[in-house]
Design an enzyme around this catalytic site. Structure first.
Site, PDB file in Angstrom:
ATOM      1  N   ASN A 121     -31.084   0.544 -46.710  1.00 25.70           N
ATOM      2  CA  ASN A 121     -31.919   0.786 -45.541  1.00 25.70           C
ATOM      3  C   ASN A 121     -32.762  -0.471 -45.306  1.00 25.70           C
ATOM      4  O   ASN A 121     -33.638  -0.785 -46.108  1.00 25.70           O
ATOM      5  CB  ASN A 121     -32.822   1.997 -45.794  1.00 25.70           C
ATOM      6  CG  ASN A 121     -33.532   2.447 -44.554  1.00 25.70           C
ATOM      7  OD1 ASN A 121     -32.896   2.840 -43.590  1.00 25.70           O
ATOM      8  ND2 ASN A 121     -34.849   2.404 -44.576  1.00 25.70           N
TER       9      ASN A 121
ATOM     10  N   ASP B 138     -38.579   1.579 -40.854  1.00 28.64           N
ATOM     11  CA  ASP B 138     -37.132   1.440 -40.824  1.00 28.64           C
ATOM     12  C   ASP B 138     -36.765   0.568 -39.622  1.00 28.64           C
ATOM     13  O   ASP B 138     -37.196   0.834 -38.502  1.00 28.64           O
ATOM     14  CB  ASP B 138     -36.508   2.834 -40.685  1.00 28.64           C
ATOM     15  CG  ASP B 138     -35.008   2.850 -40.793  1.00 28.64           C
ATOM     16  OD1 ASP B 138     -34.365   1.832 -40.481  1.00 28.64           O
ATOM     17  OD2 ASP B 138     -34.463   3.908 -41.154  1.00 28.64           O
TER      18      ASP B 138
ATOM     19  N   LYS C 114     -23.781  -0.198 -40.639  1.00 30.51           N
ATOM     20  CA  LYS C 114     -24.106   0.872 -39.690  1.00 30.51           C
ATOM     21  C   LYS C 114     -25.200   0.387 -38.740  1.00 30.51           C
ATOM     22  O   LYS C 114     -26.095  -0.340 -39.139  1.00 30.51           O
ATOM     23  CB  LYS C 114     -24.656   2.104 -40.422  1.00 30.51           C
ATOM     24  CG  LYS C 114     -23.627   2.960 -41.087  1.00 30.51           C
ATOM     25  CD  LYS C 114     -24.261   4.231 -41.609  1.00 30.51           C
ATOM     26  CE  LYS C 114     -24.822   5.032 -40.450  1.00 30.51           C
ATOM     27  NZ  LYS C 114     -25.836   5.984 -40.788  1.00 30.51           N
ATOM     28  N   ASP C 115     -25.132   0.835 -37.514  1.00 30.59           N
ATOM     29  CA  ASP C 115     -26.190   0.660 -36.510  1.00 30.59           C
ATOM     30  C   ASP C 115     -26.502  -0.793 -36.166  1.00 30.59           C
ATOM     31  O   ASP C 115     -27.632  -1.126 -35.809  1.00 30.59           O
ATOM     32  CB  ASP C 115     -27.466   1.388 -36.942  1.00 30.59           C
ATOM     33  CG  ASP C 115     -27.233   2.875 -37.128  1.00 30.59           C
ATOM     34  OD1 ASP C 115     -26.462   3.449 -36.348  1.00 30.59           O
ATOM     35  OD2 ASP C 115     -27.821   3.453 -38.056  1.00 30.59           O
TER      36      ASP C 115
END
Length: 190
Positions: A103, A119, A135-136
């Site tokens: 993260n 985040d 991811k993302d």
């Protein structure tokens, strides 16, 4: 909150807050697994209540706010070293290690409530065999393009991603020492 110097003892409950616009965007209680000068480990138990900030935020409502107001996944250990722009989340499925979830976030800061960060939307999944998946990436780039994440902070995140991948390639990821960690039974919620 009880602290010893600037360290929080293992077992203490500490609030983990995502700070946006100077106030909590998301917060939830955790248990301190470790807090020393090398790493902070926070345990987020299954069914822990999630508290979403009130009022408008520059990034809009937190994406989790449309779901159940509880952490519905199995419990997760969140590990972060001082000054790093990422934390490693030890994820399990049916009680067994499943993967590491990287993260990317602002470095943790100790607060009067517990620990604060934010985040930054970019994530990396590292499977047990060492393969990985981003991811993302588009969401992260949108935040940069919209000016929500500065160019300097975006560069720090990208360097952190390179560091994680280098550690994997070198076979020396620091977080692997935590692969078999289990929370004490009294930390686990139903």
């Amino acid at each position: 909150m009880d602290v010893e110097g600037d360290l929080i003892p293992s077992g203490r409950i500490a609030l983990r807050r995502e700070m946006l616009d100077g106030r909590p965007w998301l917060s939830y209680p955790t248990r301190v697994a470790v807090h020393d000068y090398e790493v902070t480990g926070l345990y987020l138990a299954h069914r822990t209540p999630l508290i979403f900030g009130d009022g408008p935020f520059s990034w809009g409502p937190h994406c989790w706010s449309s779901f159940e107001p509880y952490w519905m996944s199995e419990g997760v250990l969140q590990l972060q070293r001082p000054g790093e722009y990422y934390s490693l989340w030890r994820r399990t499925e049916e009680g067994a290690f499943a993967h590491w979830y990287v993260n990317f976030q602002r470095p943790l800061k100790v607060s009067s409530e517990g620990f604060d960060s934010l985040d930054l939307d970019l994530d990396l999944i590292i499977r047990p065999d060492g393969s990985y998946e981003w991811k993302d990436e588009e969401k992260f780039q949108r935040r940069v393009d919209d000016g929500h994440i500065s160019a300097a902070e975006a560069e720090a995140v990208r360097r952190s991603g390179d560091d994680v991948l280098k550690q994997l390639a070198d076979g020396r990821p620091w977080w692997e020492a935590w692969r078999d960690w289990e929370p004490p039974q009294d930390w686990v919620c139903g």
